[in-house]
Design a protein around this motif. Structure first.
Motif, short mmCIF file in Angstrom:
data_model
loop_
_atom_site.label_atom_id
_atom_site.label_comp_id
_atom_site.label_asym_id
_atom_site.label_seq_id
_atom_site.Cartn_x
_atom_site.Cartn_y
_atom_site.Cartn_z
N ALA A 1 0.86 -1.20 0.00
CA ALA A 1 0.00 0.00 0.00
C ALA A 1 0.89 1.25 0.00
O ALA A 1 0.59 2.25 -0.67
N GLY A 2 2.02 1.16 0.69
CA GLY A 2 2.98 2.28 0.65
C GLY A 2 3.53 2.48 -0.75
O GLY A 2 3.63 3.61 -1.26
N LEU A 3 3.81 1.36 -1.41
CA LEU A 3 4.33 1.42 -2.79
C LEU A 3 3.28 2.04 -3.71
O LEU A 3 3.57 2.87 -4.57
N GLU A 4 2.02 1.64 -3.51
CA GLU A 4 0.91 2.16 -4.33
C GLU A 4 0.79 3.68 -4.15
O GLU A 4 0.55 4.41 -5.12
N ILE A 5 0.99 4.16 -2.95
CA ILE A 5 0.92 5.61 -2.70
C ILE A 5 2.04 6.32 -3.46
O ILE A 5 1.84 7.36 -4.09
N MET A 6 3.24 5.72 -3.47
CA MET A 6 4.34 6.28 -4.24
C MET A 6 3.93 6.36 -5.73
O MET A 6 4.16 7.35 -6.41
N ARG A 7 3.30 5.28 -6.22
CA ARG A 7 2.91 5.23 -7.63
C ARG A 7 1.88 6.32 -7.96
O ARG A 7 1.96 7.00 -8.97
N ILE A 8 0.94 6.50 -7.06
CA ILE A 8 -0.11 7.52 -7.27
C ILE A 8 0.51 8.92 -7.27
O ILE A 8 0.20 9.76 -8.12
#
Ligand code: HGY
Ligand code: MN
Ligand code: MN
Length: 417
Positions: A103-110
């Motif tokens: 989920a942290g990685l997804e936030i970086m992606r967003i």
């Protein structure tokens, strides 16, 4: 330009990453096994490294193999850190730990997708050996990351199964023995998204848990020594059955929890008998007792009562025993302001929420002493975890990750002191 408060995660991409990671260490009958510092853990780490590099994160690995990927902020100040763990228990699920990291990685992606710059840097972390089932203690990586214990002490820890391998040897073998000394990484604040691993949110139909504290944990190993003898010929009064004392201790742990009430819980999840044969009394028995309570005094009292009972059981069976304290983690309170941010963000997103303690141990409890920290829980279907049936609904993952995103943005952009 989209307003930051309107940003939402891409749930398809997040679920896709969870599934892709879940293929690593996948068990034939479902579930996942990525025990700390095994080849499967290495493969999970390698995949995360690839994803971090795709985002041009500045990747740092410390001497205990804790991995941190940093996204620049406008200011060169300590980052807001989001993290959890990729290692699992032997009969693990897709979500315990993995959800918090990905989920942290997804936030970086967003943030990259919408070209969002933040005041503070944002970092994501994968902490080594959170589960503590191959090497004790649990939360080992985050414990050292925060400087609470010396990395050297953790690097010399040997496997629970007696194979003799050390953390240091296995870290070197899988190529994740980093150069950065533990206890040197400055963190502005820490957030961890995690599955509840219990039944409360589902039972009450609540979307989000704003976790206010983590209960205390005691792990204690007992080695009982009696004498092997024939199961049929040995008169009862001559028996020195180590297996009997091990089993009686496990039964006592449950009776103690029931008698004490409150938040006291306990179990004996590991019992080994030698020679472990049907018609032979056990000469040796090894157990590890897991006691937990939200109240520090009650937990210490439970341990005392356990030890008094073991003395009586061992004396009655003429059994010798040795005790090793593996874990003595006190209850940890999270930062009130960050808990309030999680509640406010949940409110703004229209999600129901409740403040609650954590029954499980988490890396966040080791970050709390060094920076303002709190956790976000999402429901576990049937309250099941540490079990291949572990499951959390896609809609709940999406809500939890959106709360994490919006809470992180508030911390990233709050005025600098
Ligand atoms: O033991 C725990 O609560 C955690 O899963 N390591
Ligand atoms: Mn976990
Ligand atoms: Mn776990």
């Amino acid at each position: 330009m989209i307003k930051q408060e309107e940003l939402r995660i891409n749930i398809d991409r997040l679920v896709g990453s969870l599934r892709q990671l879940g293929d690593i260490g996948a068990l034939a009958g479902g579930g996942v096994c990525r025990l700390a510092l095994t080849d499967e853990d290495k493969a999970g780490r390698d995949l995360l490294s690839t994803w971090m590099r795709e985002l041009d994160l500045d990747i740092k690995t410390d001497e205990l193999g804790n991995m941190v990927g940093i996204r620049k902020g406008r200011q060169s100040v300590p980052p807001v850190l989001i993290g959890s763990h990729l290692d699992t228990v032997g009969t693990g699920g897709l979500y315990d730990g993995s959800l918090g990291v990905l989920a942290g990685l997804e936030i970086m992606r967003i943030l990259d997708e919408f070209q969002i710059a933040t005041e503070r840097p944002l970092a994501i972390a994968n902490f080594t050996n959170e589960e503590g089932v191959r090497f004790t203690p649990d939360m080992m990586g985050s414990l050292a990351f925060s400087g609470i214990v010396a990395a050297s002490e953790m690097l010399s820890a040997k496997t629970v199964d007696g194979s003799g391998k050390t953390v240091g040897e296995e870290l070197t073998r899988i190529g994740y023995a980093g150069a950065i000394p533990c206890g040197t990484f400055e963190v502005d604040s820490f957030l961890e998204l995690h599955i509840e691993q219990g039944p409360l949110l589902e039972e009450e139909g609540v979307d989000i848990g704003a976790v206010s504290m983590v209960q205390g944990i005691y792990w204690t190993e007992y080695q009982f020594t009696g004498s092997s003898n024939h199961a049929g010929t040995t008169p009862l009064h001559l028996r020195r059955d180590a297996g009997l004392v091990a089993a009686a201790t496990a039964t006592f742990v449950r009776q103690l929890a029931l008698k004490m009430g409150g938040d006291q819980v306990g179990t004996v999840g590991l019992i080994e008998l030698f020679p472990n044969l049907i018609n032979v009394m056990a000469e040796r028995a090894r157990i590890i007792v897991d006691l937990r309570n939200t109240d520090a005094q009650a937990l210490a009292q439970a341990q005392q009562l356990l030890e008094a009972e073991i003395e009586l059981l061992a004396a009655a069976e003429k059994i010798a025993f040795e005790k090793t304290e593996l874990v003595r983690f006190p209850p940890v309170q999270f930062d009130r302001e960050i808990v309030a941010v999680i509640e406010k963000v949940s409110e703004d997103l229209g999600y129901s929420h409740k403040k609650m303690p954590s029954g499980a141990g988490h890396d966040a409890q080791m970050l709390a002493p060094i920076c303002p920290t709190a956790m976000i829980f999402v429901p576990s279907v049937g309250g099941i975890s540490h079990n291949i049936e572990e499951f959390t609904k896609r809609s709940d993952i999406e809500k939890g990750a959106n709360v994490l995103l919006q809470a992180a943005l508030r911390l990233l952009n709050r005025p600098l002191d």
